[in-house]
Design a protein around this motif. Sequence first.
Motif, PDB file in Angstrom:
ATOM      1  N   PHE A 289     -16.314  29.282 -12.262  1.00  0.00           N
ATOM      2  CA  PHE A 289     -17.302  28.215 -12.286  1.00  0.00           C
ATOM      3  C   PHE A 289     -17.558  27.656 -10.886  1.00  0.00           C
ATOM      4  N   HIS A 290     -16.510  27.660 -10.058  1.00  0.00           N
ATOM      5  CA  HIS A 290     -16.638  27.206  -8.670  1.00  0.00           C
ATOM      6  C   HIS A 290     -16.977  28.365  -7.722  1.00  0.00           C
ATOM      7  N   ARG A 291     -17.108  29.571  -8.294  1.00  0.00           N
ATOM      8  CA  ARG A 291     -17.414  30.792  -7.531  1.00  0.00           C
ATOM      9  C   ARG A 291     -16.351  31.068  -6.463  1.00  0.00           C
ATOM     10  N   VAL A 292     -15.086  30.992  -6.886  1.00  0.00           N
ATOM     11  CA  VAL A 292     -13.948  31.303  -6.015  1.00  0.00           C
ATOM     12  C   VAL A 292     -13.221  32.506  -6.607  1.00  0.00           C
ATOM     13  N   PRO A 293     -12.969  33.577  -5.819  1.00  0.00           N
ATOM     14  CA  PRO A 293     -12.262  34.743  -6.366  1.00  0.00           C
ATOM     15  C   PRO A 293     -10.836  34.390  -6.781  1.00  0.00           C
ATOM     16  N   CYS A 294     -10.382  35.036  -7.852  1.00  0.00           N
ATOM     17  CA  CYS A 294      -9.094  34.710  -8.462  1.00  0.00           C
ATOM     18  C   CYS A 294      -8.225  35.953  -8.566  1.00  0.00           C
ATOM     19  N   VAL A 295      -6.914  35.758  -8.438  1.00  0.00           N
ATOM     20  CA  VAL A 295      -5.924  36.782  -8.767  1.00  0.00           C
ATOM     21  C   VAL A 295      -5.051  36.203  -9.880  1.00  0.00           C
ATOM     22  N   THR A 296      -4.998  36.882 -11.016  1.00  0.00           N
ATOM     23  CA  THR A 296      -4.218  36.412 -12.159  1.00  0.00           C
ATOM     24  C   THR A 296      -2.803  36.969 -12.079  1.00  0.00           C
ATOM     25  N   LEU A 297      -1.834  36.075 -12.115  1.00  0.00           N
ATOM     26  CA  LEU A 297      -0.426  36.449 -11.943  1.00  0.00           C
ATOM     27  C   LEU A 297       0.195  36.826 -13.279  1.00  0.00           C
ATOM     28  N   ARG A 298      -0.468  37.719 -13.984  1.00  0.00           N
ATOM     29  CA  ARG A 298      -0.019  38.223 -15.273  1.00  0.00           C
ATOM     30  C   ARG A 298      -0.420  39.690 -15.382  1.00  0.00           C
ATOM     31  N   ASP A 299       0.005  40.318 -16.479  1.00  0.00           N
ATOM     32  CA  ASP A 299      -0.337  41.724 -16.688  1.00  0.00           C
ATOM     33  C   ASP A 299      -1.555  41.902 -17.574  1.00  0.00           C
ATOM     34  N   GLU A 300      -2.103  40.783 -18.088  1.00  0.00           N
ATOM     35  CA  GLU A 300      -3.311  40.835 -18.884  1.00  0.00           C
ATOM     36  C   GLU A 300      -4.007  39.494 -18.795  1.00  0.00           C
ATOM     37  N   THR A 301      -5.243  39.462 -19.271  1.00  0.00           N
ATOM     38  CA  THR A 301      -5.969  38.187 -19.314  1.00  0.00           C
ATOM     39  C   THR A 301      -6.830  38.138 -20.561  1.00  0.00           C
ATOM     40  N   GLU A 302      -6.991  36.924 -21.112  1.00  0.00           N
ATOM     41  CA  GLU A 302      -7.888  36.728 -22.239  1.00  0.00           C
ATOM     42  C   GLU A 302      -9.339  36.716 -21.783  1.00  0.00           C
ATOM     43  N   TRP A 303      -9.540  36.427 -20.482  1.00  0.00           N
ATOM     44  CA  TRP A 303     -10.892  36.248 -19.953  1.00  0.00           C
ATOM     45  C   TRP A 303     -11.347  37.528 -19.273  1.00  0.00           C
ATOM     46  N   THR A 304     -11.564  38.556 -20.087  1.00  0.00           N
ATOM     47  CA  THR A 304     -11.901  39.878 -19.552  1.00  0.00           C
ATOM     48  C   THR A 304     -13.241  39.873 -18.815  1.00  0.00           C
ATOM     49  N   GLU A 305     -14.122  38.934 -19.149  1.00  0.00           N
ATOM     50  CA  GLU A 305     -15.418  38.858 -18.467  1.00  0.00           C
ATOM     51  C   GLU A 305     -15.244  38.601 -16.975  1.00  0.00           C
ATOM     52  N   THR A 306     -14.233  37.804 -16.615  1.00  0.00           N
ATOM     53  CA  THR A 306     -14.027  37.505 -15.198  1.00  0.00           C
ATOM     54  C   THR A 306     -13.584  38.747 -14.433  1.00  0.00           C
ATOM     55  N   ILE A 307     -12.865  39.628 -15.117  1.00  0.00           N
ATOM     56  CA  ILE A 307     -12.471  40.911 -14.509  1.00  0.00           C
ATOM     57  C   ILE A 307     -13.692  41.821 -14.383  1.00  0.00           C
ATOM     58  N   ALA A 308     -14.424  41.962 -15.493  1.00  0.00           N
ATOM     59  CA  ALA A 308     -15.558  42.887 -15.535  1.00  0.00           C
ATOM     60  C   ALA A 308     -16.642  42.528 -14.521  1.00  0.00           C
TER      61      ALA A 308
END
Length: 349
Positions: A289-308
């Motif tokens: 939402f703030h247009r800042v790139p993210c690295v998720t410190l997990r092996d999966e994410t519920e928010w697959t849209e942010t990856i795609a």
Amino acid sequence: MLKILTVVGARPQFIKAAAVSRAIRETEGLSEVMVHTGQHFDSNMSAVFFEELGIPEPQHHLDIHSGGHGDMTGRMLMAVEPILIEEKPDWVVVYGDTNSTLAGSLAASKLHIPVAHVEAGLRSFNRRMPEEINRLVTDHLSTLQFCPTTTAVANLAAEGIRKGVHHVGDVMYDATLFAIKRAAESSNLLSNLGLEPNGYALATVHRAENTNTPGQLRSVIEFLQEKAQRRPVVLPLHPRTGQAASRMGIRLDGLQVIDPVGYLDMAKLLHHAAAVYTDSGGLQKEAYFHRVPCVTLRDETEWTETIAHGWNKLWKGPDYAARGEISEYGNGRAAFMIADLLKAASVTA
């Protein structure tokens, strides 16, 4: 007057509830009673959010926190039930995937009070996560499922849940639009910390999967320390993480550790960060939402849209995909759609 009873208990729920509560107050024929379980009880993680976001003081505060999942959920269930009997709400609204979510939905369903789940349909497909169990159970108990994405709608359909499912967009986007403007006017945190816009990264660590074992927590902290060699990494320290690091003898050297901050200060930190490193589901989206790139410190994410769409990647996964906008999170009016749907469902029930 239609009475809605809202159950909250944790920081992300306060933020979502703030947006929906504003919409309820502005929708004719709706009233709200709020129950705060006390799951997040520290003033920096609870009271400050109510103050900053203009959420009315909860009519019921249960002060239930600490203990194991079963113990905490059981105490919440026992405490919420008599409130439901007393208040006789037309709907119980729950948010997200915490023990408070599960307790609220269980208590309501056993009393035959319809449940509406905000942020329904999310799946990590990792049942070792307690949050995943809470999501699954709550969705299957709910009469209305308010989904932030079409992926969430598809997840529910795959489990046989099709009735009462609505893609409304993400109430966190509503909250972010509100916070960006207010934070710009009121937060001096960057200058207080000596930070320059786009000159630092923001990190948060709190999930049990990252804090329960020394090896995992050490790996996460070492990852952040490596990133801190390039630019300062600001870490608002979650109490669980601080206690775990102290107990395990893991030092946080090289990181700019600060106390947990309020929502507006966090919005200011996030809006001007160059990068985000987090295991929080909510913060992954807020980063977008703030247009800042993210690295998720997990092996999966519920928010697959942010990856795609190239705004997020897993810390041990492939690099960022090509970057694009994510339209399905909505236009910042998800909360008003929820209020209207609650009202309409009651009329047709």
